[in-house]
Write a protein that holds these residues in place. Structure first.
Motif, PDB file in Angstrom:
ATOM      1  N   TYR A  65       0.735  -1.291   0.164  1.00  0.00           N
ATOM      2  CA  TYR A  65      -0.220  -0.141  -0.032  1.00  0.00           C
ATOM      3  C   TYR A  65       0.842   1.302  -0.114  1.00  0.00           C
ATOM      4  CZ  TYR A  65      -3.523   3.538   1.352  1.00  0.00           C
ATOM      5  OH  TYR A  65      -4.390   4.588   1.480  1.00  0.00           O
ATOM      6  N   ASN A  69       0.621   2.213  -6.301  1.00  0.00           N
ATOM      7  CA  ASN A  69       0.099   3.373  -7.180  1.00  0.00           C
ATOM      8  C   ASN A  69      -1.463   3.363  -6.629  1.00  0.00           C
ATOM      9  OD1 ASN A  69      -1.269   1.181  -8.515  1.00  0.00           O
ATOM     10  ND2 ASN A  69      -0.171   1.380 -10.026  1.00  0.00           N
ATOM     11  N   GLU A  70      -2.175   4.162  -6.852  1.00  0.00           N
ATOM     12  CA  GLU A  70      -3.413   4.620  -6.735  1.00  0.00           C
ATOM     13  C   GLU A  70      -4.202   3.269  -6.832  1.00  0.00           C
ATOM     14  OE1 GLU A  70      -6.044   6.314  -4.476  1.00  0.00           O
ATOM     15  OE2 GLU A  70      -4.360   7.125  -4.800  1.00  0.00           O
ATOM     16  N   ALA A  71      -4.099   2.634  -8.094  1.00  0.00           N
ATOM     17  CA  ALA A  71      -4.899   1.492  -8.279  1.00  0.00           C
ATOM     18  C   ALA A  71      -4.755   0.367  -7.484  1.00  0.00           C
ATOM     19  CB  ALA A  71      -4.689   1.076  -9.999  1.00  0.00           C
ATOM     20  N   ARG A  73      -3.480   0.592  -4.147  1.00  0.00           N
ATOM     21  CA  ARG A  73      -4.205   1.144  -2.854  1.00  0.00           C
ATOM     22  C   ARG A  73      -5.695   0.811  -2.962  1.00  0.00           C
ATOM     23  NH1 ARG A  73      -0.742   6.798  -1.861  1.00  0.00           N
ATOM     24  NH2 ARG A  73       1.051   5.696  -1.588  1.00  0.00           N
ATOM     25  N   THR A  74      -6.379   1.345  -3.972  1.00  0.00           N
ATOM     26  CA  THR A  74      -7.796   0.947  -4.038  1.00  0.00           C
ATOM     27  C   THR A  74      -8.100  -0.656  -3.831  1.00  0.00           C
ATOM     28  OG1 THR A  74      -8.105   3.093  -5.388  1.00  0.00           O
ATOM     29  CG2 THR A  74      -9.704   1.681  -5.236  1.00  0.00           C
ATOM     30  N   THR A  75      -7.336  -1.201  -4.673  1.00  0.00           N
ATOM     31  CA  THR A  75      -7.601  -2.644  -4.585  1.00  0.00           C
ATOM     32  C   THR A  75      -7.583  -2.983  -3.289  1.00  0.00           C
ATOM     33  OG1 THR A  75      -6.813  -2.934  -6.978  1.00  0.00           O
ATOM     34  CG2 THR A  75      -7.089  -4.892  -5.483  1.00  0.00           C
ATOM     35  N   THR A  77      -7.837  -2.013  -0.433  1.00  0.00           N
ATOM     36  CA  THR A  77      -8.810  -1.354   0.611  1.00  0.00           C
ATOM     37  C   THR A  77     -10.241  -1.356   0.228  1.00  0.00           C
ATOM     38  OG1 THR A  77      -8.485   0.828  -0.409  1.00  0.00           O
ATOM     39  CG2 THR A  77      -6.857   0.376   1.473  1.00  0.00           C
ATOM     40  N   VAL A  78     -10.558  -2.146  -0.442  1.00  0.00           N
ATOM     41  CA  VAL A  78     -12.087  -2.451  -1.010  1.00  0.00           C
ATOM     42  C   VAL A  78     -12.921  -2.699   0.182  1.00  0.00           C
ATOM     43  CG1 VAL A  78     -13.567  -3.977  -2.313  1.00  0.00           C
ATOM     44  CG2 VAL A  78     -11.355  -3.279  -3.281  1.00  0.00           C
TER      45      VAL A  78
END
Length: 177
Positions: A65, A69-71, A73-75, A77-78
């Motif tokens: 994390y 990258n942002e993608a 990090r989003t993955t 923290t779903v």
């Protein structure tokens, strides 16, 4: 991490407790004791796997994390993404609670343990079941109930019952020799 290690080690020790505790009441109803003992053993095995996974993977996920990258990090923290086997804790609380209830009720019926230990086991079983209430009744404030029940049961009642049970089993073993 301390919480994950505590659950892992506690579950490992439970593997020794389940057959020993079950043996004290098995003569009162062999079928129920064997079935719920198997469920509790499965529950503690899954708890070991879930918590060991968290011990190993959480630091790796945290590092990914921080450096990702942002993608990514989003993955990572779903919300609600299952990360464990026993996602809703049906085994950890339901199966173990059922086993504690069955052995405690049989001990009460057969007058096998002290009344205090028996009633504490029954109370602990209901605390385990209450921990499932946010899953069964999603409209309840799950975080509050889970925190209160898990805190009260997991931090207070469960250790007292397991330690007292260990003392009881030790006394029973010393009386037999």
């Amino acid at each position: 991490m301390t919480n994950y290690w505590a659950y892992t080690l506690g579950s490992i020790f439970a593997f020794a407790m389940i057959p020993a505790v079950s043996a004290t009441v098995q003569h009162l109803n062999e079928g129920w004791v064997r079935w719920t003992s198997s469920l509790a053993t499965l529950a503690f095995a899954v708890t070991i796997l879930d918590n060991y996974w968290a011990i190993v993977m959480n630091p790796l996920r945290a590092a990914a994390y921080l450096t990702g990258n942002e993608a990514l990090r989003t993955t990572l923290t779903v919300p609600g993404a299952p990360q464990w086997i026993d996602v809703q804790n049906w085994l950890a609380f339901g199966a173990v609670g059922l086993w504690v209830l069955v052995v405690s009720l049989l001990a009460l019926r057969g007058n096998v343990w002290s009344k205090g230990l028996t009633y504490l086991g029954i109370a602990l079983a209901f605390v385990y079941f209450l921990a499932l209430s946010p899953i069964v009744f999603p409209s309840l404030s799950g975080v509050v109930i889970f925190t209160v029940v898990a805190g009260g049961g997991g931090v207070v009642l469960a250790p007292i019952w397991y330690i007292w049970m260990g003392i009881h089993l030790r006394r029973m073993a010393s009386q037999e020799t």
